[in-house]
Design an enzyme around this catalytic site. Structure first.
Site, PDB file in Angstrom:
ATOM      1  N   ASN A  45      37.485  46.284  50.837  1.00 49.87           N
ATOM      2  CA  ASN A  45      36.933  47.158  51.881  1.00 49.87           C
ATOM      3  C   ASN A  45      36.661  48.545  51.313  1.00 49.87           C
ATOM      4  O   ASN A  45      37.414  49.066  50.487  1.00 49.87           O
ATOM      5  CB  ASN A  45      37.825  47.219  53.128  1.00 49.87           C
ATOM      6  N   CYS A  56      33.623  46.059  55.339  1.00 45.37           N
ATOM      7  CA  CYS A  56      34.801  45.191  55.235  1.00 45.37           C
ATOM      8  C   CYS A  56      34.784  44.451  53.891  1.00 45.37           C
ATOM      9  O   CYS A  56      33.720  44.282  53.276  1.00 45.37           O
ATOM     10  CB  CYS A  56      34.826  44.177  56.363  1.00 45.37           C
ATOM     11  N   GLU A  58      34.997  41.354  53.354  1.00 41.52           N
ATOM     12  CA  GLU A  58      34.181  40.139  53.421  1.00 41.52           C
ATOM     13  C   GLU A  58      32.695  40.455  53.204  1.00 41.52           C
ATOM     14  O   GLU A  58      31.968  39.653  52.629  1.00 41.52           O
ATOM     15  CB  GLU A  58      34.369  39.446  54.775  1.00 41.52           C
ATOM     16  N   CYS A  89      37.602  40.104  60.874  1.00 42.57           N
ATOM     17  CA  CYS A  89      37.174  40.682  62.153  1.00 42.57           C
ATOM     18  C   CYS A  89      35.978  39.896  62.696  1.00 42.57           C
ATOM     19  O   CYS A  89      35.376  39.070  61.997  1.00 42.57           O
ATOM     20  CB  CYS A  89      36.836  42.169  61.987  1.00 42.57           C
TER      21      CYS A  89
HETATM   22  N1  THU Z   1      38.916  45.223  57.344  1.00 40.57           N
HETATM   23  C1  THU Z   1      38.360  44.355  56.467  1.00 40.57           C
HETATM   24  O1  THU Z   1      38.040  44.714  55.325  1.00 40.57           O
HETATM   25  N2  THU Z   1      38.136  43.083  56.873  1.00 40.57           N
HETATM   26  C2  THU Z   1      38.483  42.599  58.101  1.00 40.57           C
HETATM   27  O2  THU Z   1      38.104  41.477  58.444  1.00 40.57           O
HETATM   28  C3  THU Z   1      39.324  43.403  58.983  1.00 40.57           C
HETATM   29  C4  THU Z   1      39.278  44.877  58.711  1.00 40.57           C
HETATM   30  C5  THU Z   1      39.126  46.613  56.930  1.00 40.57           C
HETATM   31  C6  THU Z   1      38.165  47.574  57.548  1.00 40.57           C
HETATM   32  C7  THU Z   1      38.940  48.874  57.490  1.00 40.57           C
HETATM   33  O3  THU Z   1      38.684  49.493  56.232  1.00 40.57           O
HETATM   34  C8  THU Z   1      40.390  48.439  57.524  1.00 40.57           C
HETATM   35  O4  THU Z   1      40.411  47.044  57.295  1.00 40.57           O
HETATM   36  C9  THU Z   1      41.098  48.735  58.834  1.00 40.57           C
HETATM   37  O5  THU Z   1      40.366  48.225  59.904  1.00 40.57           O
END
Ligand code: THU
Length: 136
Positions: A45, A56, A58, A89
């Protein structure tokens, strides 16, 4: 592909989490997946001072998929800084659906059966829906 290298994916996801840029949430996320070519792709992320622009792990991983010349994701592991799997998410479920479809396997941790993306995103809207719905 039946033999998923889950241990390798967990290691790669943890290494990717260690490279996350998450100075705001401090939630470090790493993702690793094996794709149709057999290659392992990764993502971290990447946050932004303008919070809504955060990428994110992903989404970063999908970019890596295209970079290595893969087209389909087969199995995916997403971890947070504590090394435990976290659920993608909602937005990421849709992004992953484009490249993995309903059969994409998602790691739930050692000794726990993986879930499919169909289980995480039932009745998904995807590329197959477009041709039949576009007005000519
Ligand atoms: N985050 C991800 O990288 N992937 C997800 O599926 C859930 C959330 C990250 C985004 C943000 O930088 C941190 O987690 C907190 O939400």
């Amino acid at each position: 592909m039946t033999d998923i290298p889950w241990a390798e994916l967990r290691r790669a996801a943890n290494a990717a989490a260690a490279r996350a840029y998450a100075p705001y949430s401090k939630v470090h996320v790493g993702a690793a997946a094996v794709c149709d070519t057999g290659a392992v792709v990764v993502g971290s992320n990447i946050e932004n001072a303008s919070y809504g622009l955060t990428l994110c792990a992903e989404c970063s991983l999908v970019s890596d998929l295209r970079r290595v010349g893969g087209t389909r994701l087969i199995a995916l592991c997403v971890v947070a800084g504590d090394s435990a799997p976290i659920a993608p998410c909602g937005r990421c479920r849709q992004v992953l659906f484009e490249f993995g479809g309903r059969d994409l396997l998602l790691d739930q941790g050692e000794d726990v059966a993986p879930l499919t993306l169909e289980q995480l995103l039932p009745h998904a809207f995807g590329p197959d829906d477009l041709p039949t719905r576009a007005n000519q």
